[in-house]
Design a protein around this motif. Sequence first.
Motif, mmCIF file in Angstrom:
data_model
loop_
_atom_site.group_PDB
_atom_site.id
_atom_site.type_symbol
_atom_site.label_atom_id
_atom_site.label_comp_id
_atom_site.label_asym_id
_atom_site.label_seq_id
_atom_site.Cartn_x
_atom_site.Cartn_y
_atom_site.Cartn_z
ATOM 1 N N MET A 153 0.830 -0.989 -0.181
ATOM 2 C CA MET A 153 0.119 -0.072 0.099
ATOM 3 C C MET A 153 0.874 1.226 -0.209
ATOM 4 O O MET A 153 0.398 2.073 -0.704
ATOM 5 C CB MET A 153 -0.663 0.004 1.182
ATOM 6 N N MET A 154 2.084 1.367 0.754
ATOM 7 C CA MET A 154 2.823 2.309 0.901
ATOM 8 C C MET A 154 3.422 2.629 -0.482
ATOM 9 O O MET A 154 3.967 3.730 -0.803
ATOM 10 C CB MET A 154 3.682 2.096 1.973
ATOM 11 N N VAL A 155 3.880 1.473 -1.298
ATOM 12 C CA VAL A 155 4.470 1.811 -2.477
ATOM 13 C C VAL A 155 3.485 2.643 -3.378
ATOM 14 O O VAL A 155 4.132 3.238 -4.340
ATOM 15 C CB VAL A 155 4.691 0.389 -3.158
ATOM 16 N N GLN A 156 2.183 2.276 -3.086
ATOM 17 C CA GLN A 156 1.170 3.416 -4.051
ATOM 18 C C GLN A 156 1.378 4.690 -3.802
ATOM 19 O O GLN A 156 1.178 5.491 -4.703
ATOM 20 C CB GLN A 156 0.018 2.804 -3.751
ATOM 21 N N THR A 200 -5.832 4.071 3.363
ATOM 22 C CA THR A 200 -4.638 4.154 2.482
ATOM 23 C C THR A 200 -4.775 3.509 1.346
ATOM 24 O O THR A 200 -4.350 3.969 0.228
ATOM 25 C CB THR A 200 -3.364 3.907 3.336
ATOM 26 N N ALA A 201 -5.167 2.287 1.560
ATOM 27 C CA ALA A 201 -5.047 1.268 0.170
ATOM 28 C C ALA A 201 -6.237 1.140 -0.688
ATOM 29 O O ALA A 201 -6.372 1.437 -1.874
ATOM 30 C CB ALA A 201 -4.598 -0.086 1.003
ATOM 31 N N PRO A 228 7.183 1.765 7.066
ATOM 32 C CA PRO A 228 6.654 0.972 5.885
ATOM 33 C C PRO A 228 6.496 2.202 4.826
ATOM 34 O O PRO A 228 6.599 1.787 3.696
ATOM 35 C CB PRO A 228 5.088 0.591 6.384
ATOM 36 N N LEU A 229 6.042 3.496 5.398
ATOM 37 C CA LEU A 229 6.022 4.476 4.366
ATOM 38 C C LEU A 229 7.207 4.809 3.646
ATOM 39 O O LEU A 229 7.523 5.047 2.473
ATOM 40 C CB LEU A 229 5.345 5.785 5.140
ATOM 41 N N ILE A 230 8.410 4.749 4.683
ATOM 42 C CA ILE A 230 9.769 4.924 4.180
ATOM 43 C C ILE A 230 10.154 3.972 3.392
ATOM 44 O O ILE A 230 10.940 4.228 2.201
ATOM 45 C CB ILE A 230 10.824 5.314 5.215
ATOM 46 N N ALA A 231 9.735 2.972 3.736
ATOM 47 C CA ALA A 231 10.113 1.546 2.471
ATOM 48 C C ALA A 231 9.578 1.801 1.577
ATOM 49 O O ALA A 231 10.069 1.567 0.285
ATOM 50 C CB ALA A 231 9.967 0.197 3.360
ATOM 51 N N GLY A 232 8.152 2.215 1.283
ATOM 52 C CA GLY A 232 7.429 2.267 0.296
ATOM 53 C C GLY A 232 7.904 3.272 -0.775
ATOM 54 O O GLY A 232 8.095 3.358 -1.789
ATOM 55 N N SER A 288 -0.478 -8.878 0.041
ATOM 56 C CA SER A 288 -0.804 -8.209 0.933
ATOM 57 C C SER A 288 -2.242 -8.748 1.585
ATOM 58 O O SER A 288 -2.439 -8.669 2.963
ATOM 59 C CB SER A 288 -1.302 -6.582 0.343
ATOM 60 N N VAL A 289 -2.832 -9.157 0.870
ATOM 61 C CA VAL A 289 -4.216 -9.776 1.089
ATOM 62 C C VAL A 289 -4.090 -11.055 1.801
ATOM 63 O O VAL A 289 -4.460 -11.383 2.859
ATOM 64 C CB VAL A 289 -5.036 -10.197 -0.194
ATOM 65 N N ILE A 290 -2.778 -11.917 1.619
ATOM 66 C CA ILE A 290 -2.296 -13.038 2.437
ATOM 67 C C ILE A 290 -1.839 -12.569 3.513
ATOM 68 O O ILE A 290 -2.358 -13.354 4.614
ATOM 69 C CB ILE A 290 -1.144 -13.761 1.459
#
Length: 340
Positions: A56-59, A127-128, A190-194, A222-224
Amino acid sequence: MGVFERYLSVWVAAAIAIGVALGVMFPPLFELIAKAEVAHVNIVVALFIWVMIYPMMVQVDFSTIKEVGKNPKGLMLTLIINWLIKPFSMAALGWLFFEGLFADFVSPETAQEYIAGMILLGVAPCTAMVFVWSQLTKGDANYTLVQVSVNDIIMIFAFAPIAGLLLGVSDIHVPWLTLMISVVLYVLLPLIAGVLTRKALNNSAQNEAAVQSFLEKVKPYSVIGLLATVVLLFGFQANTILAQPLNIVLIAIPLVLQTYGIFVITYFIALKLRLKHNIAGPACLIGTSNFFELAVAVAISLFGLHSGAALATVVGVLVEVPVMLSLVAIVNKTTHWFKE
């Protein structure tokens, strides 16, 4: 909308059933997993939630923020609903139902934990899944990205103070250090990683195509991660759920009322502001839905795997998708209300 997203409620319901069954059949296994904690953070659950949140954060594309000035009304509507109305209305509904209407059905301690879970849902804007809702309502994809990016920046700084305030008002002990660690662990990192992942992919020859290709590969994980988390949570709470199945329904009622209520308020304001439909739709839906992955993670960190707060946030997962799909239908059927 992929098969996982479209039938998410079905998968969540199946994960709940599997979790309860496994919790009854293999209690020692869940006791062992529950002990894998560092600083009140369960390592196994944290891993699954990171798998959930990272795609989600990659988006999120912070370069879109420069487009804010082109149509500030839609963004302001989202921000006001998300940070000035929604958290407080969620807390108010929690108090109304669990300290008032449902007080005879749950113990005071359990009621407080359910209220805490609802508050954590209310303070976590979507967010997602909002990208899915925007697509289904033919929303402006770039503007939706702006809204999500700005909300994520605010969430880094506002989530802990607002959650702490409302939890404190509810007479719930607020472990501030754990709350801040949760924000860093489940939002900031996670935001920094994204952002770093997106930057690396954008530096490739294909640019945005590379980002989309990467997202298509990692989104199923993500769903898994979400379903695995649900299995664990309901496995931990299997005996409680079997002893008190009515509690799931009790939690769902105020959550559903909150979702429809916030949507009506936001959609009415969008009409009065004369927003374009492709901006009004996503603006209302992002203000209506929740970042339930974050809420689940923080509830576990603050109150524990077996807590009513964790259960309340997972019930939020169960009710959100079918309710949001009904709101998508309303948005699509009322296009003529808006003058383009």
